[in-house]
Design a protein around this motif. Structure first.
Motif, short mmCIF file in Angstrom:
data_model
loop_
_atom_site.label_atom_id
_atom_site.label_comp_id
_atom_site.label_asym_id
_atom_site.label_seq_id
_atom_site.Cartn_x
_atom_site.Cartn_y
_atom_site.Cartn_z
N SER A 1 0.81 -1.22 0.00
CA SER A 1 0.00 0.00 0.00
C SER A 1 0.84 1.27 0.00
CB SER A 1 -0.95 0.00 1.20
OG SER A 1 -0.23 -0.05 2.39
N SER A 2 2.06 1.20 0.49
CA SER A 2 2.88 2.42 0.60
C SER A 2 3.57 2.82 -0.71
CB SER A 2 3.98 2.23 1.66
OG SER A 2 3.43 1.80 2.87
N MET B 1 6.59 -6.81 6.15
CA MET B 1 7.49 -6.06 7.03
C MET B 1 8.48 -5.27 6.18
SD MET B 1 8.94 -5.49 10.14
CE MET B 1 10.61 -5.04 10.64
N HIS B 2 8.09 -4.04 5.84
CA HIS B 2 8.95 -3.20 5.00
C HIS B 2 9.51 -2.05 5.82
CE1 HIS B 2 5.10 -1.38 5.20
NE2 HIS B 2 5.36 -0.41 4.38
N SER C 1 13.39 -1.38 5.53
CA SER C 1 13.88 -0.64 4.36
C SER C 1 13.49 0.83 4.47
CB SER C 1 13.43 -1.28 3.05
OG SER C 1 12.07 -1.05 2.80
N ILE C 2 12.34 1.11 5.09
CA ILE C 2 11.95 2.51 5.30
C ILE C 2 12.87 3.17 6.33
CG2 ILE C 2 10.11 3.95 6.31
CD1 ILE C 2 8.17 2.24 4.62
N ILE D 1 15.31 6.46 5.94
CA ILE D 1 15.31 7.59 6.87
C ILE D 1 16.74 7.91 7.32
CG2 ILE D 1 14.57 8.36 9.18
CD1 ILE D 1 12.01 6.66 8.74
N LEU E 1 -2.46 6.36 7.57
CA LEU E 1 -2.73 5.63 6.32
C LEU E 1 -1.46 5.41 5.50
CD1 LEU E 1 -5.95 6.96 4.54
CD2 LEU E 1 -5.56 4.70 5.49
N ALA E 2 -0.30 5.61 6.10
CA ALA E 2 0.95 5.48 5.35
C ALA E 2 1.32 4.01 5.14
CB ALA E 2 2.08 6.22 6.06
N GLY E 3 0.67 3.12 5.86
CA GLY E 3 0.98 1.70 5.71
C GLY E 3 2.25 1.29 6.43
N VAL E 4 2.59 2.04 7.48
CA VAL E 4 3.81 1.75 8.23
C VAL E 4 3.45 1.62 9.72
CG1 VAL E 4 6.07 2.67 8.92
CG2 VAL E 4 5.27 2.98 6.58
#
Lengths: 232, 115
Positions: A130-131, B1-2, B5-6, B10, B36-39
């Motif tokens: 979704s991101s 689980m991303h 990588s995010i 950063i 709603l960022a999906g994180v």
């Protein structure tokens, strides 16, 4: 070194790099007259069967190709290739989603000829994709009738980021006591006004309505160099 | 689980910013995270520690400000909070809306630095 730390403003989008590539892809698809459609869902919702059927039905009259993301194996690409359409696997290794740079890399140097439709099957996952904007014109979120009517409420972010909900395996509704009204209500709660298409890739029920929707989207899509807005 | 990588993006972004300012020492990174960022916040916090290891940011803090979701309400003719993330309607009048105006942020907002 001064003793007191101070704040400096930065204001930078963490996914800027992805969004820049996605915008370039979107512009490229528009210039080339390609409708790019991505598919997201849980593992096992029937993405590959649905896509194989779609490619087979479109192939006689349209130029189609598919990119398919998976953690490992090229099984899905082999299945999709039975449709006769050009298919390329993107093996993500441990990564749980596709990113715009992977689409760009897969397209570079891949001679598909001129295309009308490009399908991108994301890794089976209702959270991470979704991101990431992939530059697609349409994002389909697939949900099979065996998964439970409350899935949109459990994964509101992905449903909210998608354009169309495709309900698959409609031939199994009786076997699983599927509550159609509850699912419709839950989808509309997390994404008011969302188009819902119900079909069975196995029996072919609802496939024509889906193809009609694709053709309509292709006719109505913005032209190149206009409204190249990002998904986010 | 991303989230890992995010977190790495950063850290990379913060290091670039530190470089632009003459390699200042970063004590904290302030992030704006839309619901709603999906994180996932907690996953990102633990990933951040991992991503900082063996970089100049080791020992720095990630401070996350969560941004609520807001929609444009056609009835109120204004930006309004959503009822809930499971129910996209105006919290004030109940009109459904899919026009999200806030809550997708994933933004390095500021750095706490020591020169």
């Amino acid at each position: 070194m001064s003793p007191e730390p101070r704040m400096v403003e930065v204001r930078k989008n963490v996914l800027k790099q992805n969004d820049v590539i996605a915008r370039a892809l979107r512009e490229r698809f528009r210039e080339e007259g390609i409708l790019a459609v991505s598919l997201v869902s849980s593992p096992g919702s029937g993405k590959t069967t649905f896509l194989e059927r779609t490619l087979t039905l479109l192939r006689p009259n349209h130029r189609v190709a598919a990119l398919v993301g998976d953690l490992a194996t090229e099984n899905d690409a082999q299945r999709l290739a039975r449709s006769g359409a050009p298919v390329k696997q993107i093996t993500t290794g441990t990564l749980c989603h596709l990113e715009a740079s992977m689409i760009q890399k897969a397209l570079d140097g891949w001679d598909t000829g001129k295309l009308d439709f490009l399908f991108v099957e994301n890794v089976g996952n209702l959270v991470c994709p979704s991101s990431y904007d992939l530059g697609e014109d349409l994002r389909l979120v697939l949900l099979s009738v065996t998964e439970g009517e409350d899935k949109p409420l459990k994964y509101p972010t992905i449903f909210n980021s998608a354009d169309v909900a495709v309900i698959t395996k409609m031939d199994l509704t009786a076997a699983v006591d599927f509550n159609e009204q509850a699912l419709d209500r839950n989808i509309q709660a997390v994404r008011p006004g969302m188009q819902i298409l119900k079909l069975s890739a196995k029996t072919g029920e609802g496939m024509q309505e889906f193809l009609d929707y694709l053709h309509k989207s292709q006719r109505l899509r913005p032209q190149a160099a206009s409204a190249a807005t990002s998904r986010n | 689980m991303h989230e890992l990588s995010i977190a790495m993006s950063i850290v990379e972004m913060a290091q670039e910013e530190a470089g632009l300012r003459g390699n200042v020492q970063i004590q904290a990174v302030h992030l704006r995270l839309g619901l709603l960022a999906g994180v996932v916040k907690d996953a990102l916090l633990s990933s951040y520690e991992m991503a900082c290891e063996t970089t100049p940011l080791e020992g720095s803090r990630l401070i996350i400000e969560e941004i609520p979701v807001e929609i444009y309400c056609s009835n109120c003719k204004a930006q309004r909070p959503v009822h809930s993330i499971q129910y996209f309607c105006c919290a004030e009048c109940g009109t459904p809306s899919a026009e999200v105006t806030r809550g997708k942020e994933l933004e390095v907002f500021a750095l706490e630095i020591r020169e």
